[in-house]
Write a protein that holds these residues in place. Structure first.
Motif, PDB file in Angstrom:
ATOM      1  N   GLN A 142     -30.212 -30.322   7.808  1.00 11.63           N
ATOM      2  CA  GLN A 142     -31.398 -30.989   8.364  1.00 11.63           C
ATOM      3  C   GLN A 142     -31.090 -32.447   8.702  1.00 11.63           C
ATOM      4  OE1 GLN A 142     -32.769 -28.033   8.970  1.00 11.63           O
ATOM      5  NE2 GLN A 142     -34.726 -29.064   8.785  1.00 11.63           N
ATOM      6  N   GLU A 160     -29.053 -25.292  -1.437  1.00 14.35           N
ATOM      7  CA  GLU A 160     -30.074 -26.308  -1.177  1.00 14.35           C
ATOM      8  C   GLU A 160     -29.449 -27.565  -0.585  1.00 14.35           C
ATOM      9  OE1 GLU A 160     -33.469 -28.981  -3.472  1.00 14.35           O
ATOM     10  OE2 GLU A 160     -32.206 -27.641  -4.646  1.00 14.35           O
ATOM     11  N   ASN A 184     -30.260 -29.140   3.113  1.00 14.92           N
ATOM     12  CA  ASN A 184     -30.676 -30.533   3.280  1.00 14.92           C
ATOM     13  C   ASN A 184     -29.708 -31.316   4.165  1.00 14.92           C
ATOM     14  OD1 ASN A 184     -32.900 -30.036   1.666  1.00 14.92           O
ATOM     15  ND2 ASN A 184     -31.938 -30.815  -0.190  1.00 14.92           N
TER      16      ASN A 184
END
Length: 188
Positions: free
Chosen positions: A19, A12, A16
């Motif tokens: 991105q 995760e 993130n």
């Protein structure tokens, strides 16, 4: 907190960070990830993690910075952080502030000759992907905070000026040298 909990959160975190790096244009710039850093608020957790990381690699550096130990550990097997392979973990011991425990930031190398924070900021701003976005980064339209810092310990062979981009709980830092060069563990 233990190493298994950290590793379970790595996908995760990697997603993130990818991105965020894409939003900044850093994925397109093809910069190398230098190391990954943690935040830990309890000393017993930091002690436990240090023991676990030592089983997975070797300590490159264990300095007292701003009154607390900060360890750099080079792992025998790199971590997969999205599409990046990261072999160095920064483990700062608690500084008394309460923060969210876990993965906190990635540091990238932008090769340049910067020796001050102002020079590093100028080098970052010359990246075509950053140049195009700079007006909306600088005016906070994107909700990204930019900070610079000059840091060089007395026994480090090179300066490590840094430009940091922070958005919510994510931080990306850029500096001119691999952290192993900064601490003298590999040639400049």
């Amino acid at each position: 907190m233990n190493i298994e909990q950290l590793l379970s959160k790595l996908p995760e975190f990697g997603h993130n960070m990818t991105q965020f790096a894409r939003r900044l244009g850093l994925v397109q710039a093809g910069l190398t990830v230098d190391h990954i850093a943690l935040r830990v608020t309890e000393k017993q957790d930091a002690d436990h993690l240090l023991t676990q990381f030592k089983k997975r690699g070797k300590i490159l550096s264990d300095k007292i910075i701003n009154g607390r130990p900060i360890y750099l550990i080079e792992l025998d097997e790199p971590l997969n952080v999205a599409d990046w392979q990261v072999s160095v973990v920064e483990l700062p011991f608690p500084d008394g502030r309460k923060r969210r425990d876990g993965w906190e930031h990635l540091e990238f190398v932008l090769p340049c000759e910067a020796i001050t924070a102002d020079q590093m900021l100028k080098a970052v701003r010359q990246l075509p992907v950053i140049t195009a976005k700079w007006p909306v980064i600088q005016d906070s339209t994107l909700g990204i905070e930019v900070k610079t810092s000059d840091s060089k310990a007395d026994d480090e062979p090179v300066a490590n000026p840094t430009v940091s981009f922070k958005q919510e709980q994510l931080t990306i830092k850029l500096h001119p040298y691999d952290i192993r060069q900064v601490i003298g563990a590999m040639p400049v």
